[in-house]
Design a protein around this motif. Structure first.
Motif, PDB file in Angstrom:
ATOM      1  N   ALA A 112      19.367 -29.868 -24.871  1.00 14.73           N
ATOM      2  CA  ALA A 112      20.571 -29.311 -25.496  1.00 14.73           C
ATOM      3  C   ALA A 112      20.964 -27.986 -24.854  1.00 14.73           C
ATOM      4  O   ALA A 112      22.154 -27.667 -24.752  1.00 14.73           O
ATOM      5  N   SER A 113      19.984 -27.204 -24.397  1.00 14.03           N
ATOM      6  CA  SER A 113      20.315 -25.955 -23.690  1.00 14.03           C
ATOM      7  C   SER A 113      21.019 -26.258 -22.381  1.00 14.03           C
ATOM      8  O   SER A 113      21.962 -25.552 -21.991  1.00 14.03           O
ATOM      9  N   TYR A 114      20.574 -27.300 -21.675  1.00 11.54           N
ATOM     10  CA  TYR A 114      21.254 -27.704 -20.454  1.00 11.54           C
ATOM     11  C   TYR A 114      22.676 -28.180 -20.763  1.00 11.54           C
ATOM     12  O   TYR A 114      23.622 -27.872 -20.025  1.00 11.54           O
ATOM     13  N   GLU A 159      29.985 -18.408 -24.879  1.00 14.07           N
ATOM     14  CA  GLU A 159      28.648 -18.742 -25.357  1.00 14.07           C
ATOM     15  C   GLU A 159      28.777 -19.863 -26.379  1.00 14.07           C
ATOM     16  O   GLU A 159      29.578 -19.778 -27.306  1.00 14.07           O
ATOM     17  N   LEU A 160      27.994 -20.906 -26.181  1.00 15.84           N
ATOM     18  CA  LEU A 160      28.015 -22.054 -27.082  1.00 15.84           C
ATOM     19  C   LEU A 160      26.664 -22.163 -27.772  1.00 15.84           C
ATOM     20  O   LEU A 160      25.620 -22.094 -27.118  1.00 15.84           O
ATOM     21  N   GLN A 161      26.696 -22.316 -29.097  1.00 19.04           N
ATOM     22  CA  GLN A 161      25.465 -22.551 -29.856  1.00 19.04           C
ATOM     23  C   GLN A 161      25.530 -23.913 -30.527  1.00 19.04           C
ATOM     24  O   GLN A 161      26.565 -24.283 -31.098  1.00 19.04           O
ATOM     25  N   GLY A 188      16.025 -26.327 -34.621  1.00 21.50           N
ATOM     26  CA  GLY A 188      16.210 -25.123 -33.825  1.00 21.50           C
ATOM     27  C   GLY A 188      17.633 -24.972 -33.342  1.00 21.50           C
ATOM     28  O   GLY A 188      18.479 -25.842 -33.543  1.00 21.50           O
ATOM     29  N   MET A 189      17.903 -23.821 -32.731  1.00 22.13           N
ATOM     30  CA  MET A 189      19.224 -23.543 -32.180  1.00 22.13           C
ATOM     31  C   MET A 189      19.102 -23.306 -30.692  1.00 22.13           C
ATOM     32  O   MET A 189      18.128 -22.738 -30.212  1.00 22.13           O
ATOM     33  N   MET A 190      20.088 -23.796 -29.965  1.00 21.19           N
ATOM     34  CA  MET A 190      20.113 -23.680 -28.507  1.00 21.19           C
ATOM     35  C   MET A 190      21.436 -23.057 -28.075  1.00 21.19           C
ATOM     36  O   MET A 190      22.465 -23.269 -28.720  1.00 21.19           O
ATOM     37  N   PHE A 191      21.402 -22.318 -26.983  1.00 19.06           N
ATOM     38  CA  PHE A 191      22.580 -21.619 -26.485  1.00 19.06           C
ATOM     39  C   PHE A 191      22.863 -21.979 -25.031  1.00 19.06           C
ATOM     40  O   PHE A 191      21.946 -22.256 -24.251  1.00 19.06           O
ATOM     41  N   GLY A 192      24.137 -21.955 -24.684  1.00 22.40           N
ATOM     42  CA  GLY A 192      24.568 -22.043 -23.294  1.00 22.40           C
ATOM     43  C   GLY A 192      25.605 -20.975 -23.048  1.00 22.40           C
ATOM     44  O   GLY A 192      26.321 -20.557 -23.969  1.00 22.40           O
TER      45      GLY A 192
END
Length: 391
Positions: free
Chosen positions: A283-285, A304-306, A129-133
């Motif tokens: 990873a989102s954190y 924004e970081l992915q 999966g992909m996570m974003f911050g």
């Protein structure tokens, strides 16, 4: 020219948030006794019933039924006339252990199986999966202003209810804020919407007046509201039936409320009820931590970081930085900065942010990010001096 952006928040008594809070209370209770437990706990609430399901592998026992009831009681559903009663509702549990097929990849990363010896490879990602911050300079907490204001409204709704300032309020409620932007800076609050569950006897005109005076005005920045600001209070005219009686609730159905109010992208995975081996959460954190430090270090005005993972593999398959044209370095260079200064393998994230502790129930309502009221490891700015040297 003005652009407008809208974000919403919901109170702790919203049925979806009830489910999130029960899930995270179960997680915290288990982590208190077994920090290495594997937990994926999901909750469904409806009229008179709570169903707790999921996959949990642990060496301890917790009373899930009691945890669920205590959580609901703390929220404020203590009488059937409110639509739900913590004492008399049914609590059904359906818990299995974590799939052994998933455990194979989590217990030892692919890299470790191939001979690598590093401690940080002891854990593989719990799923693909992909996570974003995300972070921006709208607010002192580096959050988008619309979601910060929406959360402020719903928290204030809960406060005036629990402190009996407005004793006719009930636990369920929502808020929505539309902010006008000029040249990427928030300049005006265009519309404020508040919908709150209430006693059947209250006069609706009095309720609307009270909400504006006791809830909205105390939390809205005075310099951003004027006679053009619109207030819509319980626009249907009545909100007596609420909570699980009015709508079912599910863990993970408020992921945009939990994050950035829609201002940033979301990979789709929820947070609540998941231990830190699930990269949906950890990873989102970490992405929020990195993005916030990048903006605070003035490497960008918004960021924004992915990151993306493969199940059972420790190293992320991709890292991407997007500064929306505000970065002081090219984005490919900032991606290199991130990789150089932050270890994004799950075991390293867990160690860096100390994520095997029972710290999750406190963020299950009113947002996981931008919480100055809480001491959250992913909100710290300890990497700013390091990142400033990269300019």
């Amino acid at each position: 020219m003005k652009n407008y952006f809208t974000s919403e928040s919901v109170t702790e008594g919203h049925p979806d948030k009830m489910a999130d809070q029960i899930s995270d209370q179960v997680l915290d209770a288990i982590l208190t006794n077994d920090p290495n437990a594997r937990v994926a706990c999901e909750v469904f609430v409806t009229t008179g019933m709570i169903i707790v399901g999921g996959e949990i592998s642990t060496n301890c026992y917790v009373d899930i039924g009691q945890i669920a009831r205590e959580t609901v009681k703390k929220i404020g559903y203590t009488r059937a006339k409110y639509g739900f009663d913590a004492e008399t509702c049914a609590v059904i549990t359906a818990i299995d252990e974590q799939s052994p097929d998933i455990a194979l990849g989590v217990d030892a990363a692919l890299e470790k199986k191939c001979g690598a010896q590093e401690e940080s490879l002891a854990i593989g990602a719990g799923d693909q999966g992909m996570m974003f911050g995300y972070a921006c300079d709208d607010t002192p907490e580096y959050m988008p202003l619309p979601i910060s204001l929406a959360h402020a409204l719903t928290r204030k709704l809960a406060i005036v209810r629990k402190e009996a300032v407005l004793p006719y309020l009930r636990p369920d409620g929502k808020a929505q804020v539309t902010v006008a932007y000029e040249e990427d800076k928030p300049v005006h609050i265009d519309t404020v919407i508040v919908s709150t569950q209430h006693d059947s006897e209250v006069d609706l005109e009095q309720l609307r007046k009270d909400i504006i005076e006791k809830v909205i005005k105390p939390v809205m920045p005075a310099n951003m509201i004027d006679e053009k600001t619109r207030y819509l209070i319980n626009p249907t005219g009545r909100f007596v039936v609420g909570g699980p009686q009015g709508d079912t609730g599910l863990t993970g159905r408020k992921i945009i409320v939990d994050t950035y109010g829609g201002m940033a992208r979301h990979g789709g995975g929820c947070f609540s009820g998941k231990d830190a081996t699930k990269v949906d959460r950890s990873a989102s954190y970490m992405c929020r931590y990195i993005a916030k430090n990048l903006v605070a270090a003035r490497l960008a005005k918004k960021c924004e970081l992915q990151v993306a993972y493969a199940i059972g593999v420790a190293e992320p398959v991709s890292v991407r930085v997007d500064t929306f044209g505000t970065g002081v370095l090219p984005e490919e260079k900032l991606s290199e900065v991130v990789r150089r200064n932050f270890d994004l393998r799950p075991a390293a994230i867990i160690k860096k942010l100390d994520l095997r502790r029972p710290i999750y129930a406190q963020v299950a309502a009113y947002g996981h990010f931008g919480r100055p009221d809480l001491d959250l490891p992913w909100e710290k700015l300890d990497m700013v001096p390091v990142l400033q040297k990269e300019i």
